[in-house]
Design a protein around this motif. Structure first.
Motif, PDB file in Angstrom:
ATOM      1  N   LEU A  61       0.833  -1.196   0.000  1.00 17.44           N
ATOM      2  CA  LEU A  61       0.000   0.000   0.000  1.00 17.44           C
ATOM      3  C   LEU A  61       0.872   1.252   0.000  1.00 17.44           C
ATOM      4  N   GLN A  72       5.617   1.011  13.901  1.00 20.65           N
ATOM      5  CA  GLN A  72       5.754   1.082  15.354  1.00 20.65           C
ATOM      6  C   GLN A  72       5.704  -0.327  15.899  1.00 20.65           C
ATOM      7  N   LEU A 221       1.919  12.789  10.531  1.00 16.27           N
ATOM      8  CA  LEU A 221       1.183  11.526  10.676  1.00 16.27           C
ATOM      9  C   LEU A 221       0.142  11.362   9.572  1.00 16.27           C
ATOM     10  N   ILE A 225       1.412   6.013   6.251  1.00 15.56           N
ATOM     11  CA  ILE A 225       0.616   4.807   6.415  1.00 15.56           C
ATOM     12  C   ILE A 225       1.156   4.131   7.659  1.00 15.56           C
ATOM     13  N   PHE A 226       0.259   3.715   8.532  1.00 16.97           N
ATOM     14  CA  PHE A 226       0.706   3.249   9.838  1.00 16.97           C
ATOM     15  C   PHE A 226       0.611   1.735   9.939  1.00 16.97           C
ATOM     16  N   TYR A 228       1.536  -1.389  12.952  1.00 13.27           N
ATOM     17  CA  TYR A 228       2.102  -1.764  14.248  1.00 13.27           C
ATOM     18  C   TYR A 228       2.535  -3.218  14.178  1.00 13.27           C
TER      19      TYR A 228
ATOM     20  N   VAL B  24      -6.395  12.755  12.576  1.00 11.25           N
ATOM     21  CA  VAL B  24      -5.899  13.740  11.617  1.00 11.25           C
ATOM     22  C   VAL B  24      -6.027  13.176  10.206  1.00 11.25           C
ATOM     23  N   GLU B  51      -8.592  -3.492   7.616  1.00 14.62           N
ATOM     24  CA  GLU B  51      -7.144  -3.348   7.770  1.00 14.62           C
ATOM     25  C   GLU B  51      -6.629  -2.191   6.912  1.00 14.62           C
ATOM     26  N   LEU B  52      -7.170  -2.090   5.703  1.00 10.56           N
ATOM     27  CA  LEU B  52      -6.758  -1.014   4.795  1.00 10.56           C
ATOM     28  C   LEU B  52      -7.119   0.346   5.390  1.00 10.56           C
ATOM     29  N   SER B  55      -4.689   1.100   8.125  1.00 16.18           N
ATOM     30  CA  SER B  55      -3.357   1.498   7.647  1.00 16.18           C
ATOM     31  C   SER B  55      -3.358   2.953   7.222  1.00 16.18           C
ATOM     32  N   LEU B  56      -4.429   3.357   6.565  1.00 14.33           N
ATOM     33  CA  LEU B  56      -4.450   4.705   6.005  1.00 14.33           C
ATOM     34  C   LEU B  56      -4.845   5.759   7.025  1.00 14.33           C
ATOM     35  N   ALA B  58      -5.532   5.315  10.729  1.00 14.93           N
ATOM     36  CA  ALA B  58      -5.157   5.267  12.140  1.00 14.93           C
ATOM     37  C   ALA B  58      -3.650   5.453  12.254  1.00 14.93           C
ATOM     38  N   LYS B  59      -3.212   6.252  13.210  1.00 14.16           N
ATOM     39  CA  LYS B  59      -1.788   6.545  13.310  1.00 14.16           C
ATOM     40  C   LYS B  59      -1.194   6.124  14.644  1.00 14.16           C
ATOM     41  N   SER B  60      -1.916   5.334  15.402  1.00 14.29           N
ATOM     42  CA  SER B  60      -1.343   4.766  16.615  1.00 14.29           C
ATOM     43  C   SER B  60      -2.157   3.532  16.963  1.00 14.29           C
ATOM     44  N   LEU B  61      -1.634   2.782  17.908  1.00 18.30           N
ATOM     45  CA  LEU B  61      -2.305   1.543  18.285  1.00 18.30           C
ATOM     46  C   LEU B  61      -3.709   1.821  18.813  1.00 18.30           C
ATOM     47  N   GLU B  63      -5.609   4.409  18.113  1.00 13.69           N
ATOM     48  CA  GLU B  63      -6.489   4.821  17.024  1.00 13.69           C
ATOM     49  C   GLU B  63      -6.944   3.622  16.206  1.00 13.69           C
ATOM     50  N   ARG B  64      -6.075   2.647  16.069  1.00 13.53           N
ATOM     51  CA  ARG B  64      -6.439   1.421  15.358  1.00 13.53           C
ATOM     52  C   ARG B  64      -7.613   0.736  16.041  1.00 13.53           C
TER      53      ARG B  64
END
Lengths: 320, 393
Positions: A61, A72, A221, A225-226, A228, B24, B51-52, B55-56, B58-61, B63-64
């Motif tokens: 992606l 992370q 941020l 793309i994040f 963990y 954000v 999941e997609l 990934s796009l 959420a920027k932390s655990l 937020e996920r």
């Protein structure tokens, strides 16, 4: 920002990493200057790595959308290795940048050695004196700068920005423009500029790792793309990971995994991670430790780094 | 597929809800989801789509987790989501998927399939109509709780980063480019480079936090703030101690006898008589178990440092107790023997201080509410900006 073009020319998930050869020749990144034409190559050793499917998808992606992948996870779970593995799998050169507390965003692009130029300028008639007339000789591109310059010459690279949270809190903000546009100018020499241009298939693949949560600026941020990386959940998965590391003794690694899972269930101030497990199991195998010995937790220093943790582990596992 | 293709409504709803929760994400991120779907990501299953989105967007655990929970609430229940991923163009896949999602009654594309609709029948009824739960989806996690403080980690960190006492100390290791060029110009010939020591922030900070009792509702908030100050402040030294109600207790109460007999006496007239007090109990842990004497903490950490006290000063219970005010003032007097830079941060807004000890105390020392603005003001005061106090100690 102009509309991003999607690039699906490379897919990490379609490569069977385990079946790749143990070394391959990839463009040499140690050269000071990026060659325009066919670059010399160097032999790169394969990094043992076992990415899970979700991670592969996230990498794809990130490549497709041209956004940096922000990784992370707890220490020692292979955040940094991922960049090495992806670069190896795709056969691309890897430019690395290990961030320190004194790092500046501009260093990722280039540094200008004014003092050296001044020195050289003193030697008027010598070679150095002539060199000093051209500012180009004193500009050294940083990792991201090199990747962009390489893209200008039609070749792609992978960029690793490691532990970005170590830098000043405004460091990532200073990179927004460059990461968005993938172009930069050299302020001291306005006629030199580098740009990837409108070629999504040449965009550098950027990996950013960080440890702490959420100290990064929102604007940065937003563009990432994040993903963990969790500690492997099941024993079989751990077993697979150990297998990639050429650990032959099945019973030994089985036992080691059991112990590490027990240890991780204890209330420790720092739980042992994946890299500790690999070190420990690797050493136990190398010195041919008998399996019964493992219950006594030998060489515990590899796994636990605090005296209180060590005592707790010994009490819970050995004495019980 | 054309660019105007619309995504199923529940994704837009998800996007909106996440935005309301302070994620954000902007139009570009929504566009990114479209692009990703068009290039074939997240189509294989509902989990892949979830999941997609994660990934796009959420920027932390944390937020996920939030995104997962909201997604599960919104996404239509579809057991037959799994579609065989042929090698056909992605367009087809998306169309297929959209067809599927149109089973969701919220999607306007097609009105829901005719067989699901019953012909309206009319019959007389009495009382309330029966409730049908047939189409109502109850998510596994119907609620998503997350702390929303008046101030987040980053804001607190940014405010405290401004508290700097930058000094060049240590061995000269940093190249002084300007100095070197100046030296060249002066001497006219090449000479050695000029080095200088690196800049370091030598500001020191002591944080004293009121814990338990009326402060219990603010524990989480205070932890975020203290964590931000400690991790991102980059001070030479940051010490954090906890206390209960007041850091020092047992001021000489005989001075109170000098006061006039009123119900809510202010201590202005006896301010000069209050004896400094630097003896008390502070704790280095949040449970108030690891006791430390204040008289050793202050000399070590407060001397020449900036001191921040975080406490509601009786504002939560809306009480005014002269003895508490007296103890606090005596402590602050004691503190002044070590440093003159101190501020008080109150987790309650200024409007809530009225008629409590906090309001009285705010007349004697710089007190701000623990929000973005108050924190900036507090740092300004610690940086030496003038702040008018009604009755300085």
């Amino acid at each position: 920002m102009s509309r991003r073009l999607v690039d699906t020319s490379l897919r990490f998930s379609e490569i069977n990493y385990a079946e790749l050869e143990s070394s391959r020749s990839i463009e040499d990144v140690s050269l000071l200057e990026i060659p325009k034409g066919k670059p010399p190559t160097q032999t790169v050793q394969k990094e043992f790595y076992l990415p899970d499917p979700k991670l592969k998808e996230a990498v794809d992606l990130s490549i497709a959308l041209g956004r940096p992948l922000l990784i992370q996870g707890e220490p020692g779970c292979g955040k940094t290795q991922l960049a090495y593995a992806v670069a190896y799998a795709l056969g691309l050169p890897l430019e690395t940048s290990y961030i320190k507390s004194t790092s500046r965003a501009q260093d990722l692009l280039y540094t200008y050695d004014a003092v050296n130029r001044l020195y050289d300028a003193q030697l008027k008639d010598k070679e150095e004196g002539k060199n000093s007339r051209d500012i180009k000789n004193y500009i050294r591109l940083g990792p991201l700068g090199r990747a962009i310059a390489r893209a200008q010459y039609g070749r792609r690279s992978v960029v690793l920005i490691d532990e970005i949270d170590k830098a000043d809190i405004d460091f990532p903000n200073d990179l927004l423009w460059e990461l968005d546009r993938l172009e930069f100018k050299i302020t001291e020499a306005p006629d030199i500029n580098y740009a990837v241009g409108n070629k999504p298939e040449l965009r550098p693949i950027v990996f950013v790792t960080h440890n702490e949560e959420k100290a990064l600026p929102a604007a940065f941020l937003r563009r990432c793309i994040f993903h963990y990386i969790h500690f492997p959940e099941s024993e079989t998965q751990l077993q697979k990971i150990l297998a990639t590391q050429k650990l032959e003794n099945q019973e030994l690694s089985q036992k080691a995994i059991e112990i590490i899972i027990k240890l991780r269930d204890l209330d420790l101030s720092k739980r042992p991670g994946l890299s500790e497990l690999l070190d420990w199991a690797g050493y136990l195998e190398a010195v041919e430790t008998p399996i019964e010995e493992l219950d006594k937790l030998p060489h515990l220093g590899t796994l636990l780094k605090q005296e209180s943790d060590r005592q707790r582990a010994v009490e819970a596992l050995v004495k019980a | 597929m054309s660019q105007t293709a619309t995504l199923p409504d529940y994704l837009w709803e998800l996007f909106q809800r996440l935005r309301r929760r302070g994620f954000v994400i902007g139009p570009q991120e929504y566009e990114a989801l479209k692009l990703a779907l068009q290039s074939g990501f997240g189509l294989s299953s509902q989990y892949a789509l979830r999941e997609l989105c994660a990934s796009l967007w959420a920027k932390s655990l944390r937020e996920r987790e939030t995104l997962f929970a909201i997604f599960d609430q919104l996404a239509p229940v579809e057991e037959d989501w799994f579609i065989d991923v042929g090698n056909d163009a992605t367009e087809q896949k998306i169309e297929k998927r959209e067809e599927k999602s149109s089973n969701d009654p919220a999607v306007e594309a097609k009105p829901s399939a005719p067989e699901e609709q019953e012909a309206p029948t009319v019959r007389a009824s009495q009382g309330l109509p029966p409730i049908f739960l047939g189409n109502v989806k109850i998510a596994e996690r119907p609620f998503v709780f997350e702390p929303q403080y008046p101030l987040n980690f980053r804001e607190a960190a940014q405010a405290w980063r401004r508290l700097r006492k930058s000094v060049r100390v240590g061995a000269p290791i940093e190249l002084d480019i300007d100095g070197t060029i100046n030296k060249f110009c002066r001497m006219g010939v090449a000479s050695s480079v000029v080095l200088r020591p690196q800049r370091r922030n030598v500001a020191r900070l002591l944080i004293l936090v009121d814990r338990q009792g009326s402060m219990a509702p603010f524990h989480g908030f205070c932890d975020v703030v203290c964590d931000a100050i400690r991790k991102a402040g980059r001070f030479e030294d940051t010490a954090l101690y906890y206390f209960r109600n007041v850091p020092a207790e047992g001021a000489d109460e005989t001075v109170l006898d000098l006061l006039e007999e009123t119900i809510f006496p202010s201590l202005d007239s006896i301010l000069a008589e209050i004896t400094p007090l630097a003896e008390g109990d502070v704790y280095s842990d949040t449970e108030l178990l690891d006791w430390q004497p204040l008289e050793t903490v202050l000399p070590e950490y407060a001397t020449g440092a900036s001191v921040v006290i975080i406490s509601d000063a009786g504002a939560v219970r809306n009480q005014y107790r002269p003895s508490r005010l007296l103890d606090t003032l005596a402590f602050l007097k004691g503190l002044r023997n070590y440093t003159r830079q101190y501020v008080w941060l109150n987790p309650l807004p200024k409007s809530a201080w009225v008629s409590s000890t906090a309001a009285y105390l705010a007349r004697h020392i710089p007190m701000f509410s623990l929000d973005r603005e108050g924190m900036y003001q507090a740092v300004n005061v610690l940086r030496g900006q003038q702040f008018i106090i009604e009755k300085p100690i």
